[in-house]
Design a protein around this motif. Structure first.
Motif, PDB file in Angstrom:
ATOM      1  N   SER A   1      76.997  76.808  70.065  1.00  0.00           N
ATOM      2  CA  SER A   1      77.529  77.924  69.290  1.00  0.00           C
ATOM      3  C   SER A   1      78.937  77.577  68.834  1.00  0.00           C
ATOM      4  CB  SER A   1      77.549  79.208  70.121  1.00  0.00           C
ATOM      5  OG  SER A   1      77.951  80.312  69.343  1.00  0.00           O
TER       6      SER A   1
ATOM      7  N   ASP B   1      81.719  78.307  65.209  1.00  0.00           N
ATOM      8  CA  ASP B   1      82.004  78.775  63.853  1.00  0.00           C
ATOM      9  C   ASP B   1      80.974  79.791  63.357  1.00  0.00           C
ATOM     10  OD1 ASP B   1      84.214  77.035  63.743  1.00  0.00           O
ATOM     11  OD2 ASP B   1      82.933  75.382  63.082  1.00  0.00           O
ATOM     12  N   GLY B   2      80.515  80.643  64.246  1.00  0.00           N
ATOM     13  CA  GLY B   2      79.589  81.692  63.860  1.00  0.00           C
ATOM     14  C   GLY B   2      78.136  81.265  63.770  1.00  0.00           C
ATOM     15  N   VAL B   3      77.850  79.981  64.044  1.00  0.00           N
ATOM     16  CA  VAL B   3      76.484  79.468  63.976  1.00  0.00           C
ATOM     17  C   VAL B   3      76.025  79.089  65.380  1.00  0.00           C
ATOM     18  CG1 VAL B   3      74.952  77.714  63.023  1.00  0.00           C
ATOM     19  CG2 VAL B   3      76.844  78.600  61.648  1.00  0.00           C
TER      20      VAL B   3
ATOM     21  N   THR C   1      68.210  78.648  64.368  1.00  0.00           N
ATOM     22  CA  THR C   1      69.618  78.544  63.986  1.00  0.00           C
ATOM     23  C   THR C   1      69.999  79.859  63.339  1.00  0.00           C
ATOM     24  OG1 THR C   1      69.422  76.162  63.603  1.00  0.00           O
ATOM     25  CG2 THR C   1      71.320  77.285  62.624  1.00  0.00           C
TER      26      THR C   1
ATOM     27  N   ARG D   1      73.134  82.577  62.031  1.00  0.00           N
ATOM     28  CA  ARG D   1      74.534  82.782  61.644  1.00  0.00           C
ATOM     29  C   ARG D   1      74.779  84.286  61.608  1.00  0.00           C
ATOM     30  NH1 ARG D   1      78.388  79.822  58.839  1.00  0.00           N
ATOM     31  NH2 ARG D   1      76.840  78.208  58.332  1.00  0.00           N
ATOM     32  N   GLU D   2      75.663  84.752  62.472  1.00  0.00           N
ATOM     33  CA  GLU D   2      75.900  86.187  62.615  1.00  0.00           C
ATOM     34  C   GLU D   2      74.582  86.883  62.942  1.00  0.00           C
ATOM     35  OE1 GLU D   2      78.877  87.161  62.855  1.00  0.00           O
ATOM     36  OE2 GLU D   2      79.863  85.355  62.114  1.00  0.00           O
TER      37      GLU D   2
ATOM     38  N   GLU E   1      68.858  81.380  59.774  1.00  0.00           N
ATOM     39  CA  GLU E   1      68.973  80.363  58.730  1.00  0.00           C
ATOM     40  C   GLU E   1      67.873  79.307  58.822  1.00  0.00           C
ATOM     41  OE1 GLU E   1      73.642  80.276  57.452  1.00  0.00           O
ATOM     42  OE2 GLU E   1      72.962  78.766  58.881  1.00  0.00           O
TER      43      GLU E   1
END
Length: 217
Positions: free
Chosen positions: A149, A151-153, A181, A183-184, A188
């Protein structure tokens, strides 16, 4: 015996190394169950997306090898796909709108068929279907574990029951090891690895950008 200055320096290095190790370990990663639950809720609100699907290996009864296009939550979609037909890859275009599937092969124009026939090849609109798409797959994922985890990913591994994942990816007859995967609150990428060795990858981008699908002329 080590000189006092050397001994103190060694102790400081050991202390720093220990702090760095504990600070970057798995204890600091967000819980996998929380990440997939959040992403499941977020995907329910998605109104449209661009998708890319790749199949590595054989899925029983599924001739699609890869597909790419756009779709919206109303069940409309347009794009292209590569289909295995008698051992040869054939690229086709499709437009799925209303009750019709418009299908165009390597030669000739579009042929109109009942939209229900899309499920016999692969129905991409299942991706955003809250009852059988990615939102449900995420919500029903078991033993979710965060592996990274930053950078938000976040990357989360989990197991998805066969009856759940089959709604999104047909041709699956067993529970599937999956890697998500997120993101927030959006998914993705999803990787499904079957016991047979086949792999299916679903990538999603351009969330909630307007997608208008009209029948071909």
């Amino acid at each position: 015996m080590l000189p006092r200055r050397t001994l103190i320096g060694s102790l400081l290095l050991a202390l720093v190394a220990g702090c760095t190790s504990s600070g970057g370990g798995g204890g600091d990663l967000p819980a996998g169950s929380e990440l997939v639950t959040k992403a499941a809720a977020g995907m329910k609100s998605v109104t449209s997306t661009h998708f890319l699907i790749k199949v590595d290996g054989e899925l029983p009864g599924v001739p699609v090898k890869d597909a790419e296009g756009d779709l919206n939550a109303e069940g409309e979609s347009k794009g292209r796909a590569k289909i295995d037909q008698f051992g040869q890859l054939i690229e086709v275009e499709y437009v799925l709108v209303g009750q019709d599937l418009h299908f165009k092969g390597p030669t000739g124009g579009f042929t109109k068929l009942p939209a229900a026939l899309a499920g016999q090849v692969y129905d991409p609109t299942a991706i955003l279907d809250p009852d059988k798409g990615v939102a449900r797959v995420l919500a029903e994922a078991r033993d979710a574990k965060t592996v990274s985890s930053a950078d938000g990913v976040s990357v989360v591994t989990a197991t998805v029951p066969r009856d759940i994942v089959a709604g999104l990816v047909p041709g699956i007859d067993s529970d599937v090891a999956s890697t998500f995967t997120v993101r927030e609150d959006k998914l993705e990428k999803a990787l499904f690895e079957l016991p047979s060795g086949a792999k299916v990858t679903v990538e999603l981008t351009d969330f909630n950008k307007p997608v208008t699908v009209t029948p071909p002329a």
